[in-house]
Scaffold this motif. Structure first.
Motif, PDB file in Angstrom:
ATOM      1  N   MET A   1       0.826  -1.189   0.000  1.00  0.00           N
ATOM      2  CA  MET A   1       0.000   0.000   0.000  1.00  0.00           C
ATOM      3  C   MET A   1       0.878   1.264   0.000  1.00  0.00           C
ATOM      4  O   MET A   1       1.922   1.288   0.619  1.00  0.00           O
ATOM      5  CB  MET A   1      -0.851  -0.013   1.271  1.00  0.00           C
ATOM      6  CG  MET A   1      -2.006   0.938   1.257  1.00  0.00           C
ATOM      7  SD  MET A   1      -2.152   1.733   2.859  1.00  0.00           S
ATOM      8  CE  MET A   1      -0.486   2.224   3.169  1.00  0.00           C
ATOM      9  N   LYS A   2       0.433   2.251  -0.744  1.00  0.00           N
ATOM     10  CA  LYS A   2       1.189   3.509  -0.779  1.00  0.00           C
ATOM     11  C   LYS A   2       0.469   4.562   0.052  1.00  0.00           C
ATOM     12  O   LYS A   2      -0.762   4.651   0.012  1.00  0.00           O
ATOM     13  CB  LYS A   2       1.321   4.009  -2.206  1.00  0.00           C
ATOM     14  CG  LYS A   2       2.376   3.269  -2.986  1.00  0.00           C
ATOM     15  CD  LYS A   2       2.641   3.954  -4.313  1.00  0.00           C
ATOM     16  CE  LYS A   2       3.693   3.180  -5.093  1.00  0.00           C
ATOM     17  NZ  LYS A   2       4.114   3.893  -6.299  1.00  0.00           N
ATOM     18  N   ALA A   3       1.226   5.326   0.796  1.00  0.00           N
ATOM     19  CA  ALA A   3       0.626   6.399   1.583  1.00  0.00           C
ATOM     20  C   ALA A   3       1.435   7.666   1.379  1.00  0.00           C
ATOM     21  O   ALA A   3       2.629   7.620   1.053  1.00  0.00           O
ATOM     22  CB  ALA A   3       0.610   6.025   3.058  1.00  0.00           C
ATOM     23  N   ARG A   4       0.775   8.786   1.548  1.00  0.00           N
ATOM     24  CA  ARG A   4       1.437  10.075   1.433  1.00  0.00           C
ATOM     25  C   ARG A   4       1.247  10.805   2.769  1.00  0.00           C
ATOM     26  O   ARG A   4       0.130  10.874   3.288  1.00  0.00           O
ATOM     27  CB  ARG A   4       0.816  10.861   0.285  1.00  0.00           C
ATOM     28  CG  ARG A   4       1.412  12.228   0.088  1.00  0.00           C
ATOM     29  CD  ARG A   4       1.179  12.767  -1.310  1.00  0.00           C
ATOM     30  NE  ARG A   4       2.349  12.517  -2.155  1.00  0.00           N
ATOM     31  CZ  ARG A   4       2.572  13.150  -3.314  1.00  0.00           C
ATOM     32  NH1 ARG A   4       1.712  14.016  -3.774  1.00  0.00           N
ATOM     33  NH2 ARG A   4       3.653  12.899  -4.019  1.00  0.00           N
ATOM     34  N   ILE A   5       2.339  11.299   3.303  1.00  0.00           N
ATOM     35  CA  ILE A   5       2.293  11.995   4.590  1.00  0.00           C
ATOM     36  C   ILE A   5       2.720  13.444   4.378  1.00  0.00           C
ATOM     37  O   ILE A   5       3.763  13.706   3.777  1.00  0.00           O
ATOM     38  CB  ILE A   5       3.227  11.317   5.608  1.00  0.00           C
ATOM     39  CG1 ILE A   5       2.753   9.897   5.886  1.00  0.00           C
ATOM     40  CG2 ILE A   5       3.287  12.117   6.905  1.00  0.00           C
ATOM     41  CD1 ILE A   5       3.801   9.034   6.537  1.00  0.00           C
ATOM     42  N   PHE A   6       1.890  14.363   4.848  1.00  0.00           N
ATOM     43  CA  PHE A   6       2.211  15.790   4.769  1.00  0.00           C
ATOM     44  C   PHE A   6       2.639  16.265   6.139  1.00  0.00           C
ATOM     45  O   PHE A   6       1.937  16.009   7.126  1.00  0.00           O
ATOM     46  CB  PHE A   6       0.981  16.602   4.368  1.00  0.00           C
ATOM     47  CG  PHE A   6       0.409  16.213   3.043  1.00  0.00           C
ATOM     48  CD1 PHE A   6       0.876  16.799   1.885  1.00  0.00           C
ATOM     49  CD2 PHE A   6      -0.584  15.266   2.958  1.00  0.00           C
ATOM     50  CE1 PHE A   6       0.355  16.433   0.657  1.00  0.00           C
ATOM     51  CE2 PHE A   6      -1.110  14.900   1.737  1.00  0.00           C
ATOM     52  CZ  PHE A   6      -0.643  15.487   0.584  1.00  0.00           C
ATOM     53  N   VAL A   7       3.755  16.943   6.201  1.00  0.00           N
ATOM     54  CA  VAL A   7       4.202  17.537   7.467  1.00  0.00           C
ATOM     55  C   VAL A   7       4.336  19.035   7.242  1.00  0.00           C
ATOM     56  O   VAL A   7       5.121  19.477   6.399  1.00  0.00           O
ATOM     57  CB  VAL A   7       5.534  16.928   7.934  1.00  0.00           C
ATOM     58  CG1 VAL A   7       6.016  17.617   9.195  1.00  0.00           C
ATOM     59  CG2 VAL A   7       5.381  15.435   8.176  1.00  0.00           C
ATOM     60  N   THR A   8       3.540  19.807   7.953  1.00  0.00           N
ATOM     61  CA  THR A   8       3.564  21.262   7.779  1.00  0.00           C
ATOM     62  C   THR A   8       3.737  21.927   9.141  1.00  0.00           C
ATOM     63  O   THR A   8       3.341  21.368  10.170  1.00  0.00           O
ATOM     64  CB  THR A   8       2.252  21.761   7.146  1.00  0.00           C
ATOM     65  OG1 THR A   8       1.158  21.163   7.853  1.00  0.00           O
ATOM     66  CG2 THR A   8       2.159  21.377   5.689  1.00  0.00           C
ATOM     67  N   LEU A   9       4.299  23.105   9.135  1.00  0.00           N
ATOM     68  CA  LEU A   9       4.462  23.852  10.384  1.00  0.00           C
ATOM     69  C   LEU A   9       3.095  24.233  10.935  1.00  0.00           C
ATOM     70  O   LEU A   9       2.186  24.582  10.180  1.00  0.00           O
ATOM     71  CB  LEU A   9       5.284  25.111  10.125  1.00  0.00           C
ATOM     72  CG  LEU A   9       6.791  24.897   9.974  1.00  0.00           C
ATOM     73  CD1 LEU A   9       7.443  26.180   9.480  1.00  0.00           C
ATOM     74  CD2 LEU A   9       7.422  24.467  11.278  1.00  0.00           C
TER      75      LEU A   9
END
Lengths: 78, 78
Positions: B1-9
Motif C-alpha cells: 500500500m502507498k501512503a502520502r504523509i504531509f508535514v507542515t508547520l
C-alpha cells in the motif's frame, strides 16, 4: 486564492534523504516498510484566481520552486 | 500500500524558509503573492493495509517524521 504545490523527485532520480528515512524507520523497529521518497510542499496565497493564477503558479515552479531537471511539480488550486 | 504523509508547520510557528521564498518570488517580479509556507511530503510504501497501516504510519510520524511540538502531520492512504 490558496494553492498547494507539490515538488517531488522524478522517478529514477536517487533520493538519499528518502533512503535515510527508510533506514531510520527500520532501525526504529518499523518493519515491512518499502521505498520512502521525500518531497516538498508549498502553500501559496495569491491575489489572482482561476486560469491566470494557475499560469503564474506554473511560472513560479519553473523559475524558482522546482528544479525541473530532476523534479516534477503538481499544482492543486484550493 | 502507498501512503502520502504531509508535514507542515503549525499555524503561528515562524517559517523563515517560506518567507525567503516569498521574498525571492517578489524579487523575480511575481507580485500579488501573499504568505508562502513550506512543508514536507513523504511517500511511503507499506506491506500492511487498512487500519494497522494507518496506526503504523501515525507511529512513524510521532517518532520520526514530524516534530509534533511545531509541526502538524496528515496521512493520506492511496
Amino acid at each position: 486564492m490558496k494553492a498547494r504545490i507539490f515538488v517531488t523527485l522524478k522517478e529514477g532520480v536517487l533520493d538519499p534523504q528518502g533512503q535515510a528515512i527508510e533506514g531510520a524507520l527500520s532501525a526504529l523497529g518499523f518493519s515491512g516498510v518499502g521505498a520512502v521518497r521525500q518531497g516538498k510542499v508549498f502553500d501559496v496565497e495569491l491575489e489572482e484566481t482561476g486560469e491566470p493564477a494557475e499560469a503564474r503558479l506554473k511560472a513560479m515552479c519553473e523559475t524558482l520552486l522546482a528544479n525541473t531537471v530532476i523534479e516534477d511539480y503538481r499544482i492543486e488550486m484550493g
